[in-house]
Write a protein that holds these residues in place. Structure first.
Motif, PDB file in Angstrom:
ATOM      1  N   VAL A 177      -2.236  -3.587  -5.597  1.00 62.45           N
ATOM      2  CA  VAL A 177      -3.235  -2.847  -4.833  1.00 62.45           C
ATOM      3  C   VAL A 177      -3.289  -3.332  -3.387  1.00 62.45           C
ATOM      4  CG1 VAL A 177      -5.717  -2.427  -4.598  1.00 62.45           C
ATOM      5  CG2 VAL A 177      -4.626  -2.245  -6.837  1.00 62.45           C
ATOM      6  N   CYS A 178      -3.266  -4.658  -3.183  1.00 52.05           N
ATOM      7  CA  CYS A 178      -3.347  -5.205  -1.824  1.00 52.05           C
ATOM      8  C   CYS A 178      -2.154  -4.785  -0.974  1.00 52.05           C
ATOM      9  CB  CYS A 178      -3.454  -6.727  -1.874  1.00 52.05           C
ATOM     10  SG  CYS A 178      -5.042  -7.322  -2.483  1.00 52.05           S
ATOM     11  N   ARG A 179      -0.976  -4.810  -1.547  1.00 53.95           N
ATOM     12  CA  ARG A 179       0.213  -4.390  -0.796  1.00 53.95           C
ATOM     13  C   ARG A 179       0.117  -2.897  -0.455  1.00 53.95           C
ATOM     14  NH1 ARG A 179       5.498  -5.765   0.364  1.00 53.95           N
ATOM     15  NH2 ARG A 179       5.284  -7.809  -0.588  1.00 53.95           N
ATOM     16  N   HIS A 180      -0.318  -2.093  -1.405  1.00 52.74           N
ATOM     17  CA  HIS A 180      -0.454  -0.657  -1.166  1.00 52.74           C
ATOM     18  C   HIS A 180      -1.465  -0.378  -0.052  1.00 52.74           C
ATOM     19  CE1 HIS A 180      -0.917   3.628  -1.929  1.00 52.74           C
ATOM     20  NE2 HIS A 180      -2.226   3.437  -2.016  1.00 52.74           N
ATOM     21  N   LEU A 181      -2.603  -1.069  -0.087  1.00 46.56           N
ATOM     22  CA  LEU A 181      -3.631  -0.838   0.918  1.00 46.56           C
ATOM     23  C   LEU A 181      -3.195  -1.323   2.294  1.00 46.56           C
ATOM     24  CD1 LEU A 181      -6.864  -1.770  -1.066  1.00 46.56           C
ATOM     25  CD2 LEU A 181      -6.013   0.508  -0.490  1.00 46.56           C
ATOM     26  N   GLN A 182      -2.436  -2.408   2.349  1.00 46.42           N
ATOM     27  CA  GLN A 182      -1.937  -2.871   3.646  1.00 46.42           C
ATOM     28  C   GLN A 182      -1.085  -1.810   4.308  1.00 46.42           C
ATOM     29  OE1 GLN A 182       1.294  -3.794   4.854  1.00 46.42           O
ATOM     30  NE2 GLN A 182       0.415  -4.486   6.800  1.00 46.42           N
ATOM     31  N   SER A 208      -1.271   1.520   3.639  1.00 47.28           N
ATOM     32  CA  SER A 208      -1.857   2.865   3.696  1.00 47.28           C
ATOM     33  C   SER A 208      -3.285   2.926   4.223  1.00 47.28           C
ATOM     34  CB  SER A 208      -1.830   3.484   2.291  1.00 47.28           C
ATOM     35  OG  SER A 208      -2.653   2.733   1.404  1.00 47.28           O
ATOM     36  N   HIS A 209      -3.891   1.779   4.577  1.00 51.46           N
ATOM     37  CA  HIS A 209      -5.319   1.778   4.885  1.00 51.46           C
ATOM     38  C   HIS A 209      -5.706   2.547   6.133  1.00 51.46           C
ATOM     39  CE1 HIS A 209      -3.980  -1.675   7.369  1.00 51.46           C
ATOM     40  NE2 HIS A 209      -4.996  -1.349   8.153  1.00 51.46           N
ATOM     41  N   THR A 210      -4.763   2.829   7.023  1.00 54.77           N
ATOM     42  CA  THR A 210      -5.117   3.566   8.239  1.00 54.77           C
ATOM     43  C   THR A 210      -5.138   5.079   8.016  1.00 54.77           C
ATOM     44  OG1 THR A 210      -2.801   3.542   8.952  1.00 54.77           O
ATOM     45  CG2 THR A 210      -4.223   1.781   9.765  1.00 54.77           C
ATOM     46  N   GLY A 211      -4.786   5.505   6.822  1.00 52.04           N
ATOM     47  CA  GLY A 211      -4.861   6.922   6.470  1.00 52.04           C
ATOM     48  C   GLY A 211      -5.898   7.134   5.380  1.00 52.04           C
ATOM     49  N   PRO A 212      -6.001   8.345   4.870  1.00 53.23           N
ATOM     50  CA  PRO A 212      -6.949   8.603   3.780  1.00 53.23           C
ATOM     51  C   PRO A 212      -6.566   7.793   2.536  1.00 53.23           C
ATOM     52  CG  PRO A 212      -6.201  10.656   4.785  1.00 53.23           C
ATOM     53  CD  PRO A 212      -5.316   9.576   5.314  1.00 53.23           C
ATOM     54  N   VAL A 213      -7.536   7.138   1.928  1.00 56.85           N
ATOM     55  CA  VAL A 213      -7.311   6.366   0.702  1.00 56.85           C
ATOM     56  C   VAL A 213      -8.240   6.926  -0.368  1.00 56.85           C
ATOM     57  CG1 VAL A 213      -7.500   4.102  -0.400  1.00 56.85           C
ATOM     58  CG2 VAL A 213      -6.619   4.280   1.932  1.00 56.85           C
ATOM     59  N   GLU A 222      -6.291   7.612  -6.723  1.00 57.94           N
ATOM     60  CA  GLU A 222      -4.873   7.307  -6.533  1.00 57.94           C
ATOM     61  C   GLU A 222      -4.612   5.807  -6.631  1.00 57.94           C
ATOM     62  OE1 GLU A 222      -3.643   9.027  -2.868  1.00 57.94           O
ATOM     63  OE2 GLU A 222      -3.907  11.105  -3.565  1.00 57.94           O
ATOM     64  N   VAL A 223      -5.513   5.008  -6.085  1.00 58.15           N
ATOM     65  CA  VAL A 223      -5.342   3.558  -6.153  1.00 58.15           C
ATOM     66  C   VAL A 223      -5.473   3.086  -7.608  1.00 58.15           C
ATOM     67  CG1 VAL A 223      -6.174   1.315  -5.358  1.00 58.15           C
ATOM     68  CG2 VAL A 223      -6.212   3.279  -3.807  1.00 58.15           C
ATOM     69  N   HIS A 252      -2.492   2.027 -13.323  1.00 58.05           N
ATOM     70  CA  HIS A 252      -2.658   2.651 -14.638  1.00 58.05           C
ATOM     71  C   HIS A 252      -4.039   2.399 -15.242  1.00 58.05           C
ATOM     72  CE1 HIS A 252       1.641   3.143 -14.208  1.00 58.05           C
ATOM     73  NE2 HIS A 252       1.789   1.832 -14.131  1.00 58.05           N
ATOM     74  N   MET A 253      -5.071   2.628 -14.432  1.00 60.83           N
ATOM     75  CA  MET A 253      -6.442   2.454 -14.897  1.00 60.83           C
ATOM     76  C   MET A 253      -7.263   3.679 -14.528  1.00 60.83           C
ATOM     77  SD  MET A 253      -7.160  -1.549 -13.853  1.00 60.83           S
ATOM     78  CE  MET A 253      -8.592  -1.723 -14.905  1.00 60.83           C
ATOM     79  N   SER A 254      -8.329   3.906 -15.252  1.00 58.92           N
ATOM     80  CA  SER A 254      -9.257   4.977 -14.896  1.00 58.92           C
ATOM     81  C   SER A 254     -10.061   4.517 -13.690  1.00 58.92           C
ATOM     82  CB  SER A 254     -10.199   5.288 -16.060  1.00 58.92           C
ATOM     83  OG  SER A 254     -11.108   4.218 -16.251  1.00 58.92           O
ATOM     84  N   PRO A 255     -10.590   5.443 -12.873  1.00 54.77           N
ATOM     85  CA  PRO A 255     -11.378   5.042 -11.698  1.00 54.77           C
ATOM     86  C   PRO A 255     -12.553   4.124 -12.039  1.00 54.77           C
ATOM     87  CG  PRO A 255     -10.795   7.351 -11.543  1.00 54.77           C
ATOM     88  CD  PRO A 255     -10.374   6.902 -12.918  1.00 54.77           C
ATOM     89  N   THR A 256     -13.253   4.419 -13.139  1.00 53.52           N
ATOM     90  CA  THR A 256     -14.409   3.601 -13.518  1.00 53.52           C
ATOM     91  C   THR A 256     -13.978   2.189 -13.909  1.00 53.52           C
ATOM     92  OG1 THR A 256     -15.608   5.552 -14.285  1.00 53.52           O
ATOM     93  CG2 THR A 256     -16.380   3.405 -15.063  1.00 53.52           C
ATOM     94  N   SER A 257     -12.951   2.096 -14.723  1.00 54.59           N
ATOM     95  CA  SER A 257     -12.456   0.775 -15.143  1.00 54.59           C
ATOM     96  C   SER A 257     -11.910   0.004 -13.956  1.00 54.59           C
ATOM     97  CB  SER A 257     -11.377   0.932 -16.211  1.00 54.59           C
ATOM     98  OG  SER A 257     -11.899   1.517 -17.377  1.00 54.59           O
ATOM     99  N   PHE A 258     -11.218   0.715 -13.064  1.00 58.24           N
ATOM    100  CA  PHE A 258     -10.636   0.041 -11.898  1.00 58.24           C
ATOM    101  C   PHE A 258     -11.725  -0.502 -10.982  1.00 58.24           C
ATOM    102  CE2 PHE A 258      -9.306   0.206  -7.443  1.00 58.24           C
ATOM    103  CZ  PHE A 258      -8.300  -0.745  -7.476  1.00 58.24           C
TER     104      PHE A 258
END
Length: 285
Positions: A182-187, A189-194, A198-199, A204-210
């Motif tokens: 997650v940290c690598r992905h956000l580094q 992509s963070h300047t665009g819509p997140v 999708e994160v 491979h987790m549901s939004p609530t669990s994540f």
């Protein structure tokens, strides 16, 4: 997607590595290793990622990172030539029981505290000079000099932890692998819509669990971490470019200027214009 594992080679005739890292800019390279790492920034500024924390760094910054703590230093060419004095050593570099000796209990405590990363403020200039010289000394002198530096830092009255207590280095665990992905992905992509969904899908987790997982692991919400990334990017643009604040906000990932100003002030205690002015005053001084 997880941080690359590095195995720094020891210098010939020594049990640890000490070198000067100099590049036009430090590229993002999320990694960890079994060695402690003492890093002094000697030239340039940029962004330091350590575990859960994202912060700006500048010349004179000194940090000690414990084994297997994911980290990286990154910068842009406009932030100046990137240079750092780096020393990497294992706990047994002076022998398996060296730090167990009673006269070195303060050093053993220092190394234990570095598991969350330590930033040293108000370091005496002679200590910084000694750390800078370390890569250029012979093996014997280098060893005694490193021990001297650690002894001087051990009291730790001005040291603060870099990362929160919720992030425990644990190589190979599912938690660490997911957080690192997650940290690598956000580094990147963070300047665009997140988008939260999708994160979450990335690991491979549901939004609530994540959401629950991320907060438990990082001690903050995904939104809080994302704002930290964006504000640090804004700091780099404010101090390294003449871009107007509206453009800085947009390039940092904020589509709403008032939201940008609010988030920036929450994290830095200053408005963006005040932050830029303060940096210019420090540069002149």
């Amino acid at each position: 997607m997880k941080p690359r594992f590095e195995q720094p080679p020891a210098a010939a005739g020594s049990t640890f590595a000490s070198y000067t890292r100099r590049e036009s800019a430090f590229a993002f390279g999320w990694h960890h290793h079994r060695e402690y790492e003492l890093t002094l920034i000697t030239q340039g500024s940029g962004t330091r990622y350590v575990g859960t924390t994202v912060e700006r760094y500048r010349p004179g910054d000194l940090v000690l990172l414990g084994p297997d703590l994911p980290h990286t230093f990154t910068s842009e060419p406009y932030e100046g030539v990137a240079e750092a004095a780096v020393t990497q050593f294992r706990h047994d570099f002076l022998g398996p029981d060296f730090f167990a000796l009673p006269q070195f209990c303060a050093l053993d405590d220092l190394l234990a505290r570095s598991g969350r990363g330590l930033y040293f403020d108000r370091v005496p200039e002679e200590v910084r000079e000694l750390v800078t010289r370390l890569p250029h000394l012979g093996a014997a002198a280098q060893t005694t000099a490193l021990l001297d530096v650690l002894c001087r830092l051990a009291p730790g009255s001005a040291a603060r932890h870099l990362t929160g207590p919720g992030y425990a280095p644990a190589p190979g665990t599912a938690v660490r692998d997911r957080i690192d992905a997650v940290c690598r992905h956000l580094q990147q992509s963070h300047t665009g819509p997140v988008h939260h969904e999708e994160v979450a899908a990335l690991v491979h987790m549901s939004p609530t669990s994540f959401s629950r997982f991320f907060r438990n692991a990082m001690g903050r919400t995904l939104t809080d971490y994302l704002n930290q990334l964006r504000v640090e990017t804004a700091c780099a643009l404010l101090t390294g470019t003449p871009l107007p604040v509206t453009e800085v906000a947009a390039r940092s990932g904020y589509r709403n200027l008032s939201n940008f100003n609010r988030r920036f002030r929450e994290l830095k205690g200053l408005r963006p214009t005040e932050y830029r002015a303060a940096h210019l005053r420090r540069t002149v001084e």
